[in-house]
Scaffold this motif. Structure first.
Motif, short mmCIF file in Angstrom:
data_model
loop_
_atom_site.label_atom_id
_atom_site.label_comp_id
_atom_site.label_asym_id
_atom_site.label_seq_id
_atom_site.Cartn_x
_atom_site.Cartn_y
_atom_site.Cartn_z
N VAL A 32 0.84 -1.21 0.00
CA VAL A 32 0.00 0.00 0.00
C VAL A 32 0.87 1.25 0.00
O VAL A 32 0.63 2.20 -0.76
CB VAL A 32 -0.95 0.00 1.22
CG1 VAL A 32 -1.66 1.35 1.35
CG2 VAL A 32 -1.98 -1.12 1.09
N ARG A 33 1.92 1.26 0.84
CA ARG A 33 2.80 2.42 0.91
C ARG A 33 3.52 2.64 -0.42
O ARG A 33 3.72 3.78 -0.84
CB ARG A 33 3.82 2.25 2.03
CG ARG A 33 3.23 2.11 3.42
CD ARG A 33 2.33 3.26 3.79
NE ARG A 33 3.04 4.54 3.81
CZ ARG A 33 2.46 5.70 4.04
NH1 ARG A 33 1.16 5.76 4.26
NH2 ARG A 33 3.17 6.81 4.06
N ILE A 288 12.55 8.13 13.46
CA ILE A 288 12.62 7.42 12.19
C ILE A 288 11.35 7.65 11.39
O ILE A 288 11.39 7.82 10.16
CB ILE A 288 12.85 5.92 12.45
CG1 ILE A 288 14.22 5.70 13.09
CG2 ILE A 288 12.74 5.12 11.16
CD1 ILE A 288 14.47 4.29 13.55
N THR A 289 10.22 7.69 12.07
CA THR A 289 8.94 7.87 11.39
C THR A 289 8.86 9.23 10.70
O THR A 289 8.36 9.33 9.57
CB THR A 289 7.78 7.74 12.39
OG1 THR A 289 7.86 6.46 13.04
CG2 THR A 289 6.44 7.85 11.69
N THR A 344 12.02 8.37 -0.44
CA THR A 344 12.59 8.45 0.91
C THR A 344 11.53 8.13 1.95
O THR A 344 11.79 7.40 2.91
CB THR A 344 13.17 9.85 1.16
OG1 THR A 344 14.18 10.13 0.19
CG2 THR A 344 13.78 9.93 2.56
N ASN A 345 10.34 8.67 1.77
CA ASN A 345 9.25 8.38 2.71
C ASN A 345 8.91 6.89 2.72
O ASN A 345 8.62 6.32 3.78
CB ASN A 345 8.01 9.20 2.36
CG ASN A 345 8.05 10.60 2.95
OD1 ASN A 345 8.26 10.77 4.13
ND2 ASN A 345 7.88 11.59 2.10
N PHE A 346 8.95 6.26 1.56
CA PHE A 346 8.68 4.82 1.48
C PHE A 346 9.75 4.04 2.25
O PHE A 346 9.44 3.12 3.01
CB PHE A 346 8.63 4.37 0.03
CG PHE A 346 8.53 2.88 -0.13
CD1 PHE A 346 7.36 2.20 0.19
CD2 PHE A 346 9.62 2.15 -0.58
CE1 PHE A 346 7.27 0.83 0.06
CE2 PHE A 346 9.54 0.77 -0.72
CZ PHE A 346 8.36 0.11 -0.39
N ILE A 347 11.02 4.40 2.05
CA ILE A 347 12.10 3.71 2.75
C ILE A 347 11.97 3.87 4.26
O ILE A 347 12.14 2.93 5.04
CB ILE A 347 13.47 4.24 2.27
CG1 ILE A 347 13.68 3.86 0.79
CG2 ILE A 347 14.61 3.68 3.12
CD1 ILE A 347 14.90 4.49 0.17
N ALA A 353 8.33 0.10 9.99
CA ALA A 353 7.52 -1.12 10.11
C ALA A 353 8.35 -2.29 10.60
O ALA A 353 7.85 -3.15 11.34
CB ALA A 353 6.88 -1.44 8.76
N LEU A 354 9.61 -2.35 10.21
CA LEU A 354 10.48 -3.44 10.66
C LEU A 354 10.84 -3.29 12.14
O LEU A 354 10.98 -4.27 12.86
CB LEU A 354 11.75 -3.49 9.81
CG LEU A 354 11.56 -3.91 8.34
CD1 LEU A 354 12.86 -3.77 7.58
CD2 LEU A 354 11.03 -5.33 8.26
N ILE A 355 11.00 -2.05 12.59
CA ILE A 355 11.38 -1.79 13.98
C ILE A 355 10.19 -1.95 14.92
O ILE A 355 10.29 -2.58 15.97
CB ILE A 355 12.00 -0.39 14.12
CG1 ILE A 355 13.34 -0.34 13.40
CG2 ILE A 355 12.19 -0.03 15.60
CD1 ILE A 355 13.97 1.02 13.41
N ASP A 356 9.06 -1.38 14.52
CA ASP A 356 7.87 -1.37 15.38
C ASP A 356 6.71 -2.03 14.65
O ASP A 356 6.12 -1.43 13.75
CB ASP A 356 7.52 0.08 15.75
CG ASP A 356 6.41 0.15 16.78
OD1 ASP A 356 5.91 -0.92 17.19
OD2 ASP A 356 6.05 1.27 17.18
N PRO A 357 6.34 -3.27 15.00
CA PRO A 357 5.25 -3.97 14.32
C PRO A 357 3.92 -3.23 14.39
O PRO A 357 3.05 -3.45 13.54
CB PRO A 357 5.18 -5.32 15.05
CG PRO A 357 6.51 -5.49 15.69
CD PRO A 357 6.98 -4.11 16.03
N ARG A 358 3.73 -2.35 15.37
CA ARG A 358 2.45 -1.65 15.49
C ARG A 358 2.20 -0.73 14.30
O ARG A 358 1.05 -0.40 13.99
CB ARG A 358 2.44 -0.81 16.78
CG ARG A 358 2.46 -1.64 18.05
CD ARG A 358 2.62 -0.74 19.25
NE ARG A 358 3.89 -0.02 19.21
CZ ARG A 358 4.26 0.87 20.12
NH1 ARG A 358 3.47 1.15 21.13
NH2 ARG A 358 5.43 1.49 20.02
#
Length: 361
Positions: A32-33, A288-289, A344-347, A353-358
């Motif tokens: 989606v991203r 990071i977000t 860059t936003n996608f990366i 997402a890898l760091i924080d599953p929420r």
């Protein structure tokens, strides 16, 4: 016995199911991203195209009043700007889809302009991001540790000033103090002329001076490049560093109130260790977000920073093209920046997402 075995099997099954669900959630989130990149770029390119056309065709905007009407009309017809705007728009979208950003008014391929000057902007953005992280993370931890005391108050004021001060004003002030008054640092440019020529004449140069200096083993050029990068990187890094400082402070303070931190405090763990070990890592997730948004801010601030320090990157060149009203070149540069920001936003979304599953749900 059979019932017991069946029960055991049933209890053991949810583990793999949850793993598959988690993996599926990540894949769906990333898909989606990634798909959102396309409409983002499309909207930005469309807005830039029509905003540029509000003032008329690029040839008239740049050369109107400088050429006789017959020659001006001939150039307009040659460039195809006498056709309906909607036809030009779809043709421009087709060119971008094939990686062709058009030509400048002096018939220079914009792709070549982007390759020539894009590396300089990437180098400045990298140095500025390093400065922002060096300012924001340590000082944010200090502010959180001394919450509501004078170090916290001083650092919060510093963060507000760093964010609110115009980049060009910060650049001029830094140049005045460290270049004119103290004479410690170069006043402008990416490197001295001799070192710049040496790096440009390397076999297959990247255009990123500090990388080329490291590849060639030219430590003299490397030191010169780093000295030239200090002032523009600090001027631009302060803008983002203030945001990082406040983010780290807020999130560390919130983490210090969690149950597991209170449990560590009750066991006698030192406050310094609680801040730097237990509350530090969770506080990095918001940084990071939002880092993707800050990259966009760095690229936007690069226009003023590069102009102030004569750092010949995309921002500097964009200002030149705006001055000469070369709107085709402006469109090409802005389209590239839109692509860079979207990717860059996608990366950043992937890393978060890898760091924080929420983040995936």
């Amino acid at each position: 016995m059979t019932a017991l075995i069946e029960t055991d099997v049933e209890v053991a099954q949810p583990g793999p199911t949850r793993a598959r669900s988690s993996s599926g959630g990540l894949g769906k989130y990333l898909l989606v991203r990634f798909l959102l990149i396309i409409p983002t770029i499309f909207i930005l390119v469309t807005m830039v195209f029509f905003l540029m056309r509000i003032t008329g065709d690029p040839v008239t905007a740049a050369l109107g009043g400088k050429l006789p009407p017959e020659q001006l009309q001939a150039k307009i017809h040659e460039a195809g700007y006498d056709r309906p705007v909607i036809v030009q728009y779809f043709e421009y979208l087709g060119q971008i889809a094939t990686g062709n950003f058009g030509h400048t008014l002096d018939n220079q391929p914009i792709n070549q302009v982007l390759l020539t000057y894009g590396s300089a902007t990437a180098e400045l953005a990298f140095f500025s991001l390093i400065v922002a992280l060096l300012i924001g993370i340590p000082l944010g931890l200090v502010a959180a540790k001394f919450r509501d005391r004078w170090p916290d108050a001083v650092l919060r004021i510093f963060a507000i000033l760093g964010y609110a001060t115009p980049v060009f004003f910060a650049g001029l002030l830094l140049k005045l103090i460290f270049s004119v008054w103290l004479g410690w640092l170069p006043v402008a440019g990416r490197a001295d002329t001799q070192n710049a020529l040496a790096l440009q004449q390397l076999a297959a140069p990247t255009g990123i001076y500090f990388l080329d200096a490291i590849r060639s083993g030219n430590m003299t050029a490397l030191g010169d490049v780093l000295l030239h990068a200090i002032l523009p990187a600090v001027a631009l890094g302060l803008l983002t560093g203030g945001i990082f400082l406040r983010l780290v402070r807020t999130n560390v303070i919130g983490t210090l109130g969690r149950d597991y931190v209170e449990a560590g405090r009750s066991r006698g763990v030192s406050e310094f260790r609680l801040v730097t070990k237990h509350a530090y890592k969770p506080a990095l997730i918001p940084i990071i977000t939002v880092m993707g948004l800050q990259i966009a801010m760095l690229l936007g601030g690069a226009v003023l920073t590069e102009t102030t320090f004569e750092w010949k990157g995309l921002g500097f060149q964009l200002a030149q093209y705006l001055g000469t009203r070369d709107f085709v070149a402006v469109q090409g540069i802005v389209a590239l920046l839109a692509v860079l920001v979207a990717v860059t936003n996608f990366i950043v979304d992937v890393i978060a997402a890898l760091i924080d599953p929420r983040v995936r749900y």
